[in-house]
Design an enzyme around this catalytic site. Structure first.
Site, PDB file in Angstrom:
ATOM      1  N   LYS A   1       0.828  -1.214   0.000  1.00  0.00           N
ATOM      2  CA  LYS A   1       0.000   0.000   0.000  1.00  0.00           C
ATOM      3  C   LYS A   1       0.860   1.260   0.000  1.00  0.00           C
ATOM      4  O   LYS A   1       0.513   2.241  -0.654  1.00  0.00           O
ATOM      5  CB  LYS A   1      -0.970  -0.004   1.184  1.00  0.00           C
ATOM      6  CG  LYS A   1      -2.039  -1.070   1.014  1.00  0.00           C
ATOM      7  CD  LYS A   1      -3.159  -0.978   2.025  1.00  0.00           C
ATOM      8  CE  LYS A   1      -4.174  -2.091   1.745  1.00  0.00           C
ATOM      9  NZ  LYS A   1      -5.349  -2.034   2.575  1.00  0.00           N
TER      10      LYS A   1
ATOM     11  N   LYS B   1     -10.281  -2.929  -4.398  1.00  0.00           N
ATOM     12  CA  LYS B   1     -10.889  -1.638  -4.731  1.00  0.00           C
ATOM     13  C   LYS B   1      -9.890  -0.734  -5.435  1.00  0.00           C
ATOM     14  O   LYS B   1     -10.273   0.173  -6.148  1.00  0.00           O
ATOM     15  CB  LYS B   1     -11.467  -0.964  -3.489  1.00  0.00           C
ATOM     16  CG  LYS B   1     -10.467  -0.634  -2.416  1.00  0.00           C
ATOM     17  CD  LYS B   1     -11.126   0.169  -1.320  1.00  0.00           C
ATOM     18  CE  LYS B   1     -10.161   0.508  -0.203  1.00  0.00           C
ATOM     19  NZ  LYS B   1      -9.915  -0.604   0.719  1.00  0.00           N
TER      20      LYS B   1
ATOM     21  N   LYS C   1      -5.314 -10.140  -6.888  1.00  0.00           N
ATOM     22  CA  LYS C   1      -6.583 -10.219  -6.143  1.00  0.00           C
ATOM     23  C   LYS C   1      -7.521  -9.090  -6.562  1.00  0.00           C
ATOM     24  O   LYS C   1      -7.076  -7.987  -6.904  1.00  0.00           O
ATOM     25  CB  LYS C   1      -6.343 -10.207  -4.633  1.00  0.00           C
ATOM     26  CG  LYS C   1      -6.027  -8.856  -4.046  1.00  0.00           C
ATOM     27  CD  LYS C   1      -6.240  -8.824  -2.523  1.00  0.00           C
ATOM     28  CE  LYS C   1      -6.052  -7.374  -2.067  1.00  0.00           C
ATOM     29  NZ  LYS C   1      -6.411  -7.086  -0.719  1.00  0.00           N
TER      30      LYS C   1
HETATM   31  N1  AQP Z   1     -10.047 -10.333  -3.508  1.00  0.00           N
HETATM   32  C1  AQP Z   1     -10.407 -10.759  -2.303  1.00  0.00           C
HETATM   33  N2  AQP Z   1     -10.673 -12.059  -2.094  1.00  0.00           N
HETATM   34  C2  AQP Z   1     -11.035 -12.510  -0.868  1.00  0.00           C
HETATM   35  N3  AQP Z   1     -11.154 -11.714   0.208  1.00  0.00           N
HETATM   36  C3  AQP Z   1     -10.894 -10.400   0.061  1.00  0.00           C
HETATM   37  N4  AQP Z   1     -10.920  -9.347   0.910  1.00  0.00           N
HETATM   38  C4  AQP Z   1     -10.589  -8.229   0.242  1.00  0.00           C
HETATM   39  N5  AQP Z   1     -10.317  -8.513  -1.037  1.00  0.00           N
HETATM   40  C5  AQP Z   1     -10.509  -9.854  -1.193  1.00  0.00           C
HETATM   41  C6  AQP Z   1     -11.294  -9.448   2.319  1.00  0.00           C
HETATM   42  O1  AQP Z   1     -12.339  -8.545   2.578  1.00  0.00           O
HETATM   43  C7  AQP Z   1     -12.272  -8.141   3.949  1.00  0.00           C
HETATM   44  C8  AQP Z   1     -12.427  -6.656   4.077  1.00  0.00           C
HETATM   45  O2  AQP Z   1     -11.337  -6.051   3.484  1.00  0.00           O
HETATM   46  P1  AQP Z   1     -10.885  -4.596   3.835  1.00  0.00           P
HETATM   47  O3  AQP Z   1     -11.878  -3.883   4.610  1.00  0.00           O
HETATM   48  O4  AQP Z   1      -9.498  -4.616   4.338  1.00  0.00           O
HETATM   49  O5  AQP Z   1     -10.904  -4.033   2.442  1.00  0.00           O
HETATM   50  P2  AQP Z   1      -9.630  -4.003   1.633  1.00  0.00           P
HETATM   51  O6  AQP Z   1      -8.721  -5.170   1.880  1.00  0.00           O
HETATM   52  O7  AQP Z   1      -9.082  -2.652   1.855  1.00  0.00           O
HETATM   53  O8  AQP Z   1     -10.239  -4.246   0.268  1.00  0.00           O
HETATM   54  P3  AQP Z   1      -9.300  -4.218  -0.912  1.00  0.00           P
HETATM   55  O9  AQP Z   1     -10.148  -4.062  -2.075  1.00  0.00           O
HETATM   56  O10 AQP Z   1      -8.405  -5.401  -0.858  1.00  0.00           O
HETATM   57  O11 AQP Z   1      -8.528  -2.872  -0.650  1.00  0.00           O
HETATM   58  P4  AQP Z   1      -7.085  -2.455  -1.103  1.00  0.00           P
HETATM   59  O12 AQP Z   1      -7.194  -2.193  -2.555  1.00  0.00           O
HETATM   60  O13 AQP Z   1      -6.853  -1.233  -0.277  1.00  0.00           O
HETATM   61  O14 AQP Z   1      -6.178  -3.599  -0.761  1.00  0.00           O
HETATM   62  C9  AQP Z   1     -10.930  -8.645   4.486  1.00  0.00           C
HETATM   63  O15 AQP Z   1     -11.167  -9.776   5.279  1.00  0.00           O
HETATM   64  C10 AQP Z   1     -10.175  -9.022   3.240  1.00  0.00           C
HETATM   65  O16 AQP Z   1      -9.286 -10.089   3.479  1.00  0.00           O
END
Ligand code: AQP
Length: 332
Positions: free
Chosen positions: A112, A198, A195
């Site tokens: 990140k 967002k 993966k």
């Molecule tokens: N691609 C994924 N497959 C399975 N699980 C996923 N999670 C996120 N992406 C996947 C799970 O969702 C939960 C909430 O995640 P968060 O609130 O941490 O959101 P995030 O990880 O910020 O979502 P993103 O899209 O993955 O954000 P960025 O782009 O910032 O990295 C967690 O349990 C996570 O494991």
């Protein structure tokens, strides 16, 4: 009863399919078998810049989506992280227990901060896994339902809990990650080697649950597959098709093996068309239910007020015990 704890960020507005299949589905299942605590982690959200009005609106939206997914406030404790000040308080204690090098090894931070540029990444982003440790330990959680990307943070939680218990006496339960093998990592539809996230490079690869259903269908139909023609689950050689099979199997409650059989001799287009339909049938009522909860702010507020009260009762007890163990002079 075993205890489950998990949190989800309110940052993106809409949850995406990875969030749902990787985590939220498990939240819903575990409320039947566990004492379950689920929160919208707004403290984590501000590790990157947020517009205040948007953050507030997205926090409500996140709660509405959790309810629309099937969380039942009678069966679980649903709250907003900043409503329970003990998270930040235990977070500080955990910061003081973590080695700088240890924190530096967290791959999520590396990824990140690399995306943001080292100078713009905040100290909050650096220490957010440690706040997550506090989130989990406060509730004496036995299971933490998350996606695969969070495994390292649960490991850190276990390490710090053991360290604290070893140094100050038994205080925290050692939690285990609850990661469903099949759906722990859902992949981007345009680049099925990364993966779904967002912060995906192209919006076409990301299925937002609150997208227009038509958009969702279009994204599924234009998913990247491969030049072969056989519909077979083979994540290494056919990551795109395998990802679609995983999503289809999970949403329809069918096994991947049965899907392979039923698509024998058929083209990728057939799988995509069927999955597009399944997705539309899934997101359409989801959007409606989310809107219904948003339209009823009083119910939402009352769910969160009760949730915060229940959460604080547990969190305050753990924090008091921790402060005592650390040697803080009790306030009279
Ligand atoms: N691609 C994924 N497959 C399975 N699980 C996923 N999670 C996120 N992406 C996947 C799970 O969702 C939960 C909430 O995640 P968060 O609130 O941490 O959101 P995030 O990880 O910020 O979502 P993103 O899209 O993955 O954000 P960025 O782009 O910032 O990295 C967690 O349990 C996570 O494991």
């Amino acid at each position: 009863r075993p205890r489950a704890l998990s949190g989800i960020q309110p940052t993106a507005g809409s949850f995406h399919l990875g969030n749902y299949l990787g985590a939220i589905r498990q939240y819903v299942a575990l409320q039947e078998t566990h004492d379950a605590f689920y929160m919208v982690v707004d403290l984590h959200a501000i590790t990157v810049p947020q517009d205040p009005a948007e953050l507030r609106a997205n926090t409500r939206l996140a709660v509405a989506q959790l309810l629309a997914s099937g969380l039942d406030p009678e069966r679980c404790t649903l709250f907003v992280q900043s409503h329970v000040p003990e998270h930040a308080q235990l977070g500080w204690v955990m910061n003081c227990l973590t080695g700088f090098g240890e924190a530096s090894r967290m791959t999520q931070f590396k990824d990140k901060s690399a995306k943001q540029g080292a100078d713009r990444a905040t100290v909050g982003l650096f220490t957010y896994p440690i706040l997550q440790v506090a989130d989990i330990l406060l509730y004496q959680a036995s299971h933490v339902p998350v996606g695969e990307d969070q495994r390292q943070h649960i490991e850190l939680t276990r390490d710090l809990a053991e360290r604290f218990n070893g140094r100050f006496g038994d205080t925290f339960r050692i939690p285990e990650p609850y990661i469903v093998k099949e759906t722990g990592k859902i992949y981007d539809l345009q680049d099925p080697t990364i993966k779904m996230s967002k912060s995906a490079s192209t919006p076409k690869g990301l299925i937002n649950l609150l997208d227009e259903p038509k958009t969702t269908a279009k994204k599924v139909k234009s998913a990247v597959t491969d030049t072969d023609t056989v519909i077979r689950f083979d994540p290494e050689n056919k990551p795109g098709v395998s990802n679609l099979l995983t999503i289809m199997a999970t949403l329809t409650g069918t096994s991947v093996a049965d899907l392979e059989k039923s698509y024998e001799g058929k083209m990728y287009g057939a799988l995509k068309t069927d999955l597009a339909e399944v997705m539309v049938d899934f997101v359409t009522p989801f959007r409606d239910r989310t809107q219904e909860y948003l339209d009823d702010p009083e119910t939402l507020d009352s769910v969160l007020a009760k949730g915060a009260e229940k959460a604080r009762a547990v969190a305050a007890e753990t924090l008091a015990r921790t402060y005592e163990r650390v040697g803080f002079l009790p306030a009279k």
